[in-house]
Motif scaffolding. Sequence first.
Motif, PDB file in Angstrom:
ATOM      1  N   THR A  22       0.855  -1.184   0.000  1.00 31.16           N
ATOM      2  CA  THR A  22       0.000   0.000   0.000  1.00 31.16           C
ATOM      3  C   THR A  22       0.891   1.233   0.000  1.00 31.16           C
ATOM      4  O   THR A  22       1.694   1.434   0.916  1.00 31.16           O
ATOM      5  CB  THR A  22      -0.911   0.021   1.234  1.00 31.16           C
TER       6      THR A  22
ATOM      7  N   GLU B 109      -2.464  10.287  -3.427  1.00 31.39           N
ATOM      8  CA  GLU B 109      -3.488   9.245  -3.451  1.00 31.39           C
ATOM      9  C   GLU B 109      -2.865   7.928  -3.022  1.00 31.39           C
ATOM     10  O   GLU B 109      -1.733   7.613  -3.381  1.00 31.39           O
ATOM     11  CB  GLU B 109      -4.077   9.097  -4.859  1.00 31.39           C
ATOM     12  N   TRP B 110      -3.639   7.161  -2.239  1.00 31.63           N
ATOM     13  CA  TRP B 110      -3.121   5.880  -1.782  1.00 31.63           C
ATOM     14  C   TRP B 110      -3.780   4.756  -2.565  1.00 31.63           C
ATOM     15  O   TRP B 110      -4.912   4.838  -3.006  1.00 31.63           O
ATOM     16  CB  TRP B 110      -3.339   5.692  -0.280  1.00 31.63           C
ATOM     17  N   GLY B 111      -3.012   3.701  -2.736  1.00 25.47           N
ATOM     18  CA  GLY B 111      -3.504   2.547  -3.476  1.00 25.47           C
ATOM     19  C   GLY B 111      -2.592   1.353  -3.238  1.00 25.47           C
ATOM     20  O   GLY B 111      -1.622   1.413  -2.481  1.00 25.47           O
TER      21      GLY B 111
ATOM     22  N   ARG C 247      -3.338   0.381  -8.025  1.00 23.76           N
ATOM     23  CA  ARG C 247      -4.798   0.380  -8.025  1.00 23.76           C
ATOM     24  C   ARG C 247      -5.279   1.215  -6.844  1.00 23.76           C
ATOM     25  O   ARG C 247      -5.057   0.886  -5.689  1.00 23.76           O
ATOM     26  CB  ARG C 247      -5.332  -1.043  -7.912  1.00 23.76           C
ATOM     27  N   THR C 248      -5.943   2.332  -7.120  1.00 21.72           N
ATOM     28  CA  THR C 248      -6.413   3.228  -6.073  1.00 21.72           C
ATOM     29  C   THR C 248      -7.675   2.670  -5.413  1.00 21.72           C
ATOM     30  O   THR C 248      -8.248   1.684  -5.878  1.00 21.72           O
ATOM     31  CB  THR C 248      -6.690   4.625  -6.640  1.00 21.72           C
ATOM     32  N   TRP C 249      -8.100   3.336  -4.355  1.00 21.12           N
ATOM     33  CA  TRP C 249      -9.244   2.840  -3.593  1.00 21.12           C
ATOM     34  C   TRP C 249     -10.538   2.862  -4.402  1.00 21.12           C
ATOM     35  O   TRP C 249     -11.459   2.087  -4.132  1.00 21.12           O
ATOM     36  CB  TRP C 249      -9.419   3.696  -2.331  1.00 21.12           C
ATOM     37  N   ASP C 250     -10.622   3.756  -5.422  1.00 17.76           N
ATOM     38  CA  ASP C 250     -11.825   3.828  -6.247  1.00 17.76           C
ATOM     39  C   ASP C 250     -11.658   3.061  -7.560  1.00 17.76           C
ATOM     40  O   ASP C 250     -12.314   3.375  -8.555  1.00 17.76           O
ATOM     41  CB  ASP C 250     -12.191   5.290  -6.527  1.00 17.76           C
ATOM     42  N   GLU C 251     -10.781   2.035  -7.549  1.00 16.98           N
ATOM     43  CA  GLU C 251     -10.602   1.098  -8.669  1.00 16.98           C
ATOM     44  C   GLU C 251      -9.965   1.735  -9.902  1.00 16.98           C
ATOM     45  O   GLU C 251     -10.045   1.185 -10.990  1.00 16.98           O
ATOM     46  CB  GLU C 251     -11.943   0.450  -9.068  1.00 16.98           C
TER      47      GLU C 251
ATOM     48  N   ASP D 273      -6.895  -0.685   4.513  1.00 16.08           N
ATOM     49  CA  ASP D 273      -8.324  -0.776   4.231  1.00 16.08           C
ATOM     50  C   ASP D 273      -9.139  -0.814   5.517  1.00 16.08           C
ATOM     51  O   ASP D 273     -10.150  -0.112   5.661  1.00 16.08           O
ATOM     52  CB  ASP D 273      -8.610  -2.021   3.382  1.00 16.08           C
TER      53      ASP D 273
ATOM     54  N   TRP E  81      -9.166   2.620   7.301  1.00 13.41           N
ATOM     55  CA  TRP E  81     -10.111   3.570   6.730  1.00 13.41           C
ATOM     56  C   TRP E  81     -11.531   3.267   7.212  1.00 13.41           C
ATOM     57  O   TRP E  81     -12.273   4.178   7.600  1.00 13.41           O
ATOM     58  CB  TRP E  81     -10.031   3.514   5.201  1.00 13.41           C
ATOM     59  N   THR E  82     -11.906   2.002   7.217  1.00 13.14           N
ATOM     60  CA  THR E  82     -13.250   1.619   7.665  1.00 13.14           C
ATOM     61  C   THR E  82     -13.432   1.937   9.143  1.00 13.14           C
ATOM     62  O   THR E  82     -14.500   2.431   9.560  1.00 13.14           O
ATOM     63  CB  THR E  82     -13.474   0.124   7.416  1.00 13.14           C
TER      64      THR E  82
END
Length: 351
Positions: free
Chosen positions: A200, A206-208, A221-225, A310, A313-314
């Motif tokens: 990660t 931007e993180w991905g 691959r970013t969090w929004d695909e 992940d 963030w949740t």
Amino acid sequence: MESVVRLAISVGGSALVAFVVCRAADLLARFADARHPETPLWGLLRRCRTPLYVVLLAALLRWTYPVAAGRGPAMHTEAVNRVLLLCLIGAGAWLTVRTVAAVVESTYARYAGRSRDAARLRRVRTQVTLIMRVVSVAVGVLAAAAALVTFPSFRTLGTSLLASAGIIGIVAGVAAQSTLSNLFAGFQIAFGDMVRIGDTVVVDGEWGVVEEVTLTFLTVRTWDERRVTLPVSYFTSRPFENWSRGGAEMTGSVFVHCDHTTPVALARAHLQEFLTTCDTWDGRGWDLAVTDTSPTGITVRAIVTAKDADDLWTTRCAVREELVGWLAREHPGALPRVVTAPAAQQAERDR
């Protein structure tokens, strides 16, 4: 008519013999795969059936065709032999790449089955991917060179250009300076353990997750695909964040702006109670404290931990929603307020 029959026998017999040999090899690999389920090597080697068939067919035709052609035109026979030789070289390169890929993937699978270190597995996977790409390129270059050497004109051209190879190399190096820097950066990333597949990272704010690593570029691959493609030299020439270095566990903060009358002790107790029911909190640590104050309110910071980015963030989103909802239900006066009325003393003076 006799020559046609001989050609048909040559082609049909060669195809039949190649098919029988490939079928036998496939059955043998299937039998070995059933006897040794602990290794996927034999199952992976079954992917070599098609290139093996082409290699055998081209080799048998090169051996039987001159005999079947008999006293046909020499030019025609030479052209067919050259085409068969090119097919043999290409199929041999194809078979080599497939075999090496099967051995490498089998070795990695057995290693992954024994190792429990996720970071080491990501590093080995990155190195294996780049090694396979290097092998594929090297075999392709050698096959292309071998194919060109079969033409007499190219052999003569190669001999005449050998004397000027040093000058050509210097010119090519200057012209492809950017490409070569990316190439060497790819090796540095693979074997320097800077970035691994599955890490990660944060690039350009931007993180991905690193999805693919090649010798020249890297895909995140970013969090929004979305897929962000960057040259590998980006990671060797600029600072970046790698959240997976030293372990995937992370700590995050949640800031809530409140009124001065906020019951901080009760909020701290409620946060502790809520975290025990939060599935994404890993239980390593938490805290809640007032980190700042201003004439209009205070800033409350909650610290939580999670096993990866992940889940962090949740967890942060869940904690933020829970604290705001709890304050709105139980202590609505603790929410931030914008004072629009004049102070009491100033109002009496105005009278």
